[in-house]
Design a protein around this motif. Structure first.
Motif, short mmCIF file in Angstrom:
data_model
loop_
_atom_site.label_atom_id
_atom_site.label_comp_id
_atom_site.label_asym_id
_atom_site.label_seq_id
_atom_site.Cartn_x
_atom_site.Cartn_y
_atom_site.Cartn_z
N LEU A 273 0.83 -1.20 0.00
CA LEU A 273 0.00 0.00 0.00
C LEU A 273 0.87 1.25 0.00
CD1 LEU A 273 -2.94 -1.01 2.30
CD2 LEU A 273 -3.15 0.01 0.04
N LYS A 274 1.94 1.19 0.76
CA LYS A 274 2.87 2.33 0.77
C LYS A 274 3.41 2.56 -0.64
CE LYS A 274 4.80 1.60 5.34
NZ LYS A 274 6.03 1.17 5.99
N HIS A 275 3.73 1.45 -1.30
CA HIS A 275 4.25 1.54 -2.66
C HIS A 275 3.24 2.24 -3.57
CE1 HIS A 275 6.02 0.46 -6.46
NE2 HIS A 275 5.01 -0.33 -6.77
N THR A 276 1.99 1.81 -3.50
CA THR A 276 0.97 2.43 -4.34
C THR A 276 0.83 3.92 -4.01
OG1 THR A 276 -0.23 0.36 -4.55
CG2 THR A 276 -1.49 2.37 -4.95
N LEU A 277 0.84 4.22 -2.72
CA LEU A 277 0.65 5.62 -2.34
C LEU A 277 1.84 6.48 -2.75
CD1 LEU A 277 -1.18 5.23 1.05
CD2 LEU A 277 -2.03 6.34 -1.00
N ILE B 290 -5.02 -5.69 -2.80
CA ILE B 290 -5.71 -4.41 -2.62
C ILE B 290 -4.86 -3.28 -3.20
CG2 ILE B 290 -6.65 -2.81 -0.90
CD1 ILE B 290 -6.96 -5.25 1.00
N ALA B 291 -3.55 -3.31 -2.83
CA ALA B 291 -2.66 -2.24 -3.28
C ALA B 291 -2.56 -2.21 -4.80
CB ALA B 291 -1.28 -2.44 -2.66
N ARG B 292 -2.49 -3.37 -5.40
CA ARG B 292 -2.34 -3.45 -6.84
C ARG B 292 -3.61 -3.00 -7.56
NH1 ARG B 292 -3.00 -6.86 -10.97
NH2 ARG B 292 -1.42 -6.77 -12.62
N ALA C 217 -3.85 0.65 -7.39
CA ALA C 217 -2.92 1.28 -8.33
C ALA C 217 -3.50 1.25 -9.74
CB ALA C 217 -1.58 0.57 -8.28
N LEU C 218 -4.12 0.14 -10.12
CA LEU C 218 -4.70 0.04 -11.46
C LEU C 218 -5.81 1.08 -11.63
CD1 LEU C 218 -4.74 -3.84 -12.00
CD2 LEU C 218 -2.98 -2.17 -12.64
N LYS C 219 -6.61 1.24 -10.57
CA LYS C 219 -7.70 2.21 -10.65
C LYS C 219 -7.17 3.64 -10.68
CE LYS C 219 -11.65 -0.28 -8.84
NZ LYS C 219 -11.84 -0.97 -10.12
#
Lengths: 732, 179, 318
Positions: free
Chosen positions: A156-160, A509-511, A514-516
């Motif tokens: 999640l941190k990565h996505t953020l 969830i994170a991925r 990110a796609l959205k």
């Protein structure tokens, strides 16, 4: 049984709308996503690592006839040595937890009412992505902050970060170990780390200051404590409470709360005055010793006596005992150290005491952790932000080495230096972790988006706009654990069983998020197995190997100076800083200086809190196995005080703090000789108010609710929380 | 014939309840029932205090009153190591054994039969330690044969001061605590 | 005194905070078993002594079938209570696949198997008219039952089985040494005497024969005195034993059970009926069912007190 149930209903009734409206949401929660699968027979074992606390012990889970049966330590694991702690052993209860979040929830009424609409993952993440894009457009991506705890937040941190967020914090710094690490960094140039680099196993003298190992169940440390006790090591414990560790001690010092620094200074005074310190070590590695010696010259045991309540001869005797065993005398730095607001300086005093004893870098003191390299996944660079982080504007707390949660909270409330409009919260219950719940709620009310990912519906989840149900650690892959320890290792967490409902792994969830958010470039991998295998191959390993073994240990390396580790101190002087010029330059005491604690209002007791070996924070109270081991917390009250107040063990009382806040629920008194008369104590994590925590709600009292006051550490922004005082009110 | 016994080092024990939790998961004991438990005894006045911590369970007595009072033979001494066991298919649920145990080590299983610690006979018969012993993070528990002078338990008892619980009740308990 | 604080994580419904495995069923069973035993002994004794039913029809006189019939009812009610207490009911037949010589309960279950035929035969000794007229075999059996020899032998058997039944109820508790209150050798004779006393009181209440009334009142007075003595021995024994046993006695002598024990058992159950019946046998008052009823209730309360307090009594862990 009936009585307590009636009592509970009464409380629930008095708890007004929250309780009543929660039911609506829970009906929606009842929808089950479990599909009927062909039944598996026999035994199957899966190596993985634990997530009930942050220690991350390696374990082997056993599945019997398709159902999760038990989890045991992995024999090749250097952390657990094949033996989990009670929380790890009871971790299987996380899967069967009756209060698990089952499906994504969207807030259906005003915040905090806990009325929900069950939605699909697509709807939930779509809603969040849209809000995040709005915030980005209006305030910039820095306006979305994240709070997380543990390894599971990595993706999640990565996505953020890919989205542009820069304000990411964890309560583990400013509400827990931050002051300790800063105090040691200022002295030795390095922090303590986690797992702690303490060589308890080889210590001949172990000094614990308020650290209650044994109740605080950090597995390796407790194992080593038992080992030290078994070997006959001298244990010295300073604690206002006769803890389990104190019961193992040769010297138990019932120190007055808030005066630990005075005790530490007096110990150092004795070591210097009697020339008992490690003179060669100090001469070789020390900087500013003479100035330090002069600064502590007045802190004699006689001076410390009225402050600490510890007799001068006891201070001298224990100091000499420490000197006798040096360098294998370990003055433990503790972990949760946000107590009184002078915590970084107190921790620095602990570091200095260890420096005098020559224990840093030496066997029986602090070893140098061994490391191994597992390269990260090659992602594109994150977008660069032109803005500074909000948590510590203008470096108000010059020695903060990580982001300050309460700083982000303050910025959210004030909108300064720039607005914060979105919070992501992963696996941390901010309302129980941060002091001053009212401020946290005020901050939440400023938000356009509060998204919470968790396994159970915490108080913080109750205030969310979107609640995302996470698969437990036994149902998911996580990022690799590349551990620094005596012997390094890399470990894999992998699913043992399927999530029972519509829960998802955090990486998924994170991925998906990110796609959205049109950040597909940051997810070049499709499945987590692909990601993990890629990283492992970079280290000459493979996912298949880790899936079979659970962990792979790195090569043993020397970990003590005496075995060839070069003594290096990345401080400004490149030495152990007995005198800190950088502190002086920022206007702080270059050598710790003692200020007496606020005694509190007359007739009130200082509220202290700590850990139970069977629970982690406020996260495990609904775990049915751990709940059986401890259902509610108790209020330790000194027996004589209890007698004077007419309180008996088992009686239920409420607490009122100095700001007039009354505990929501009653707590059972434990009238005991095992605590000083000027303070009361309870285990943290109970007294849940969350409607979704049906099996924990109303059990015991919450210290967090009563911690309305806190004292901020001027060095690093930690929140000293042992500065609250309570009076005891008998239940009618 | 062996006599299996447990030796527990009270100095090392921190009372963390891992043994309790491990028993619960290993043996799937019903909610609210425990086959083992911890007793914490604090003596003295603050701050001059001492505390002893005991992990307790069925003592698998040499002279088990629960076996002698059982009207059906459901409570019996197992051939393997003299472990005291209950055959749930022979138990009529008269509860005499529960009342006969000075350690209160037995309870009535919600399914109607008397239940208690089995020394994890299903593990012990395969050469493993009982779950509580194998899980203990402080390594404070030892399991072995009293009749074998070379066993760890025999050696510990020969070399260290120890006590057992309620020896005066006359049941000859086989759980020993090292001081 | 050094303060001692004991905290235990033991939490099982029947042992927390103290053992409480037995509720109302066991005291009721012990009472009814004791009463039945007493009836068998009293009637057996009368038969052995050659006494005959002075009434033309079956009656509640000692040597008639009525009291055996009552015994059938009381023991059956007791068995129902006992059965209700069992938690693994479908397995009750397991009692009769084995004999466990060290288990009083096993003895009891086999004794109960003997009790039924003895009571049934007792009813057939002097069968009620309905039975006689409807079942010819019963009428034929009566001729055998008329034999003095057979009646005396049967009387002895009835006494023997009755003593077994009455004593085992006390042995059952006293074999459970983990409960200090029960670890008294007086318990078996106490329960036997109490069973006899309640049986004498019941027979006194129902007998149609005035002389028997008189005899039974005197007998019951003697049994009450004996029971009081047994209780005294019981308490003295506990108090003068170890501290653990003394603490158990303290439950009756200065604890939660003191009032019910002294008022319910000793006062209303023994002393008051003794006084009343002393006045009866010295012709100062007429025979009244009040005294026997008090004795019966006293016997019941005695079992409740001993079963309940006994479970609380405990070997200290300190």
């Amino acid at each position: 049984m009936n009585l307590s149930r009636r009592r509970f209903l009464k409380i629930a009734g008095a708890g007004a709308a929250v309780a009543a409206t929660a039911t609506g949401g829970l009906v929606a929660l009842g929808r089950s996503g479990a599909a009927a699968a062909p039944r598996e027979r026999g035994l199957r074992t899966v190596p993985t690592f634990c997530d009930v606390c942050f220690w991350k012990c390696n374990a082997i889970a056993t599945v019997r006839d398709g159902a999760l049966w038990k989890i045991e330590g992995n024999p090749i694991d250097p952390l657990s040595n094949g033996r989990l702690c009670p929380r790890g052993t009871g971790g299987v209860g996380a899967v069967s937890d009756p209060d698990r979040l089952r499906t994504p929830l969207l807030r259906a009424s005003v915040r905090g009412e806990e009325r929900w609409t069950a939605v699909t993952w697509d709807e939930a993440l779509g809603y969040i992505a849209e809000k995040m894009q709005d915030i980005k457009a209006k305030y910039g991506p820095e306006a979305v902050a994240m709070f997380s705890h543990g390894l599971g937040g990595a993706f999640l941190k990565h996505t953020l970060k890919a989205y542009g967020a820069i304000n990411l914090a964890a309560p583990s710094f400013a509400q827990c170990r931050g002051p300790r690490d800063v105090g040691f960094e200022l002295t030795f140039g390095e922090g303590i780390g986690s797992p702690e680099r303490t060589d308890i196993a080889n210590a001949r003298c172990l000094v614990l200051i308020g650290s209650h190992l044994g109740e605080n169940m950090h597995n390796s440390q407790v194992q080593e404590l038992a080992e030290a006790v078994g070997r006959g090591a001298t244990i010295i414990v300073a604690d206002p409470r006769f803890s389990i560790a104190a019961s193992k001690a040769k010297h138990y010092l019932p120190v007055k709360p808030g005066t630990d620094l005075a005790l530490l200074l007096a110990w150092m005074n004795v070591l210097v005055a009697e020339r008992l310190y490690d003179q060669d070590y100090v001469a070789a590695h020390g900087f500013g010793f003479d100035a330090f010696a002069a600064a502590i010259a007045s802190y004699t045991p006689e001076w410390a006596y009225p402050e600490t309540g510890i007799a001068p001869e006891v201070i001298r005797e224990t100091a000499r005992e420490m000197a006798r065993h040096r360098p294998a005398t370990l003055v433990h730095p503790g972990r949760h150290s946000t107590w009184y607001g002078d915590d970084a300086q107190r921790s620095r005093a602990i570091a200095l005491l260890n420096a005098l004893l020559g224990s840093w870098g030496r066997k029986g003191g602090f070893y140098t952790p061994a490391s191994m390299t597992v390269p990260g996944y090659p992602y594109p660079p994150y977008p660069r932000s032109g803005r500074a982080k909000v948590d510590n504007p203008d470096h108000k707390y010059p020695f903060a080495s990580e982001a300050i949660t309460t700083g982000i909270r303050d910025a959210t409330i004030s909108g300064q230096p720039y607005p914060i409009k979105g919070w992501w919260v992963y696996a941390t219950n901010l309302l129980q972790a941060l002091p001053d719940q009212a401020a946290t709620i005020e901050a939440i009310q400023q938000l356009d988006l509060l998204a919470v990912v968790d396994v159970v519906g915490s108080e913080t989840a109750g205030w969310a706009d979107v609640v995302l149900p996470e698969a437990t650690y036994l149902e998911r892959y996580d990022d690799l654990n590349v551990e620094l320890f005596r012997q390094p290792f890399v470990a894999l967490r992998q699913p043992v069983v399927e999530p029972p409902h519509d829960q998802k792994a955090n990486w998924w969830i994170a991925r998906e998020l990110a796609l959205k958010l049109d950040l597909a470039a940051f997810y070049p991998w499709t499945t987590i197995e692909e990601y993990l295998d890629h990283r492992l191959r970079g280290a000459g390993l493979s996912l298949a190997e880790l899936q079979t073994k659970g962990l792979v240990r790195g090569a043993p390396q020397p970990i003590y100076y005496e075995d060839g580790v070069p003594p290096t101190f990345p401080t400004p002087s490149q030495k152990i800083e007995f005198y800190s010029v950088q502190l002086e330059q920022k206007g702080f005491d270059p050598v710790p200086r003692y200020t007496p604690p606020d005694p509190g209002p007359p007739g009130a007791f200082r509220l202290l809190f700590g850990r139970s070996p069977v629970h982690t924070f406020s996260r495990t109270q609904t775990n049915p196995i751990l709940a059986q081991a401890m259902t509610e917390n108790e209020l330790w009250v000194n027996a004589s005080v209890a007698q004077r107040l007419g309180l008996a063990t088992g009686q239920r009382v409420r607490l009122r703090n100095q700001d007039g806040v009354r505990s929501d629920f009653a707590i059972k008194v434990r009238a005991t000789e095992a605590i000083r008369p000027d303070c009361v104590y309870m285990v943290h994590g109970f007294g849940h108010t969350a409607g979704m925590l049906r099996h924990a709600r109303g059990r015991g009292a919450s210290d967090a609710q009563l911690i309305t006051a806190y004292k901020t550490d001027p060095l690093m922004g930690g929140t000293g929380m042992n500065v609250n005082f309570v009076t005891i009110e008998q239940e009618a | 014939m062996s006599r299996l016994a447990m030796v527990i080092d009270t100095r090392r024990c921190v009372g963390c309840q891992d043994c309790v939790v491990a028993c619960k998961t290993e043996n799937q004991t019903p909610e609210g029932f425990n086959r083992d438990w911890i007793t914490y005894i604090t003596k003295g006045r603050f701050p001059t205090l001492s505390m002893s911590i005991q992990s307790e369970r069925c003592n698998h007595c040499d002279d088990p009153p629960c076996v002698s009072c059982c009207p059906t033979g459901a409570s019996h001494v197992h051939d393997f190591g003299g472990i005291v066991l209950v055959d749930k298919d022979e138990c009529i649920g008269c509860k005499a054994c529960v009342a006969s145990c000075p350690y209160d080590a037995r309870y009535m299983h919600p399914d109607g039969y008397a239940d208690k610690c089995t020394f994890c006979v299903h593990r012990v018969e395969h050469g493993q330690d009982p779950a509580c012993v194998s899980v203990c993070p402080t390594h404070c528990m030892y399991f072995g044969d009293l009749d074998d002078p070379e066993s760890e338990v025999s050696k510990l008892l020969a070399s260290r001061k120890h006590y057992s619980l309620l020896p005066e009740a006359g049941t000859k308990p086989r759980i020993f605590y090292l001081e | 005194m050094t303060p001692i604080e004991v905290i235990s994580t033991a939490r099982s419904p029947v042992t927390d905070p103290h053992v409480h495995v037995w509720g109302w069923e066991i005291p009721v069973y012990l009472f009814l078993g004791g009463l039945t035993a007493g009836l068998m002994i009293l009637s057996g004794y009368a038969l052995w002594r050659g006494r005959r039913n002075p009434r033309p029809e079956a009656s509640f006189a000692l040597a008639s079938s009525g009291l055996f019939g009552v015994g059938l009812v009381t023991i059956s009610l007791g068995m129902v209570a006992l059965f209700l207490d069992l938690v693994h009911k479908p397995y009750v037949w397991r009692l009769y696949l084995t004999f466990e010589p060290t288990s009083p309960m096993s003895w009891g279950s086999w004794i109960l198997l003997l009790v039924y035929p003895v009571l049934a035969l007792g009813v057939l000794l002097d069968p009620p008219r309905v039975l006689r007229e409807r079942v010819p075999a019963v009428a034929r059996l009566r001729r055998l039952a008329d034999s003095d020899r057979a009646r005396r032998w049967f009387g002895l058997v009835s006494i023997a089985v009755g003593v077994g039944l009455g004593a085992y109820t006390g042995l059952l508790l006293s074999s459970l040494g983990a409960r200090p209150m029960w670890s008294s050798s007086v318990l078996a004779p106490l329960f036997l005497v109490s069973g006899l006393s309640t049986a004498a009181a019941f027979a006194h209440w129902v007998t149609p024969v005035p002389e028997e009334s008189e005899q039974l009142a005197r007998l019951d007075n003697a049994l009450i005195v004996a029971e009081l003595a047994m209780l005294a021995f019981f308490l003295i024994g506990l108090v003068s034993s170890t501290e653990v046993h003394a603490r158990a006695a303290a439950l009756l002598l200065g604890g939660p059970y003191t009032a019910v024990f002294w008022v319910g058992v000793v006062g209303l159950g023994l002393v008051v009926p003794l006084v009343i019946q002393s006045l009866v046998v010295t012709r100062r008052v007429a025979h009244t069912p009040l005294a026997p009823i008090l004795v019966l209730l006293g016997g019941l309360v005695l079992r409740f007190v001993l079963v309940s307090a006994g479970q609380i009594s405990h070997w200290s862990r300190l």
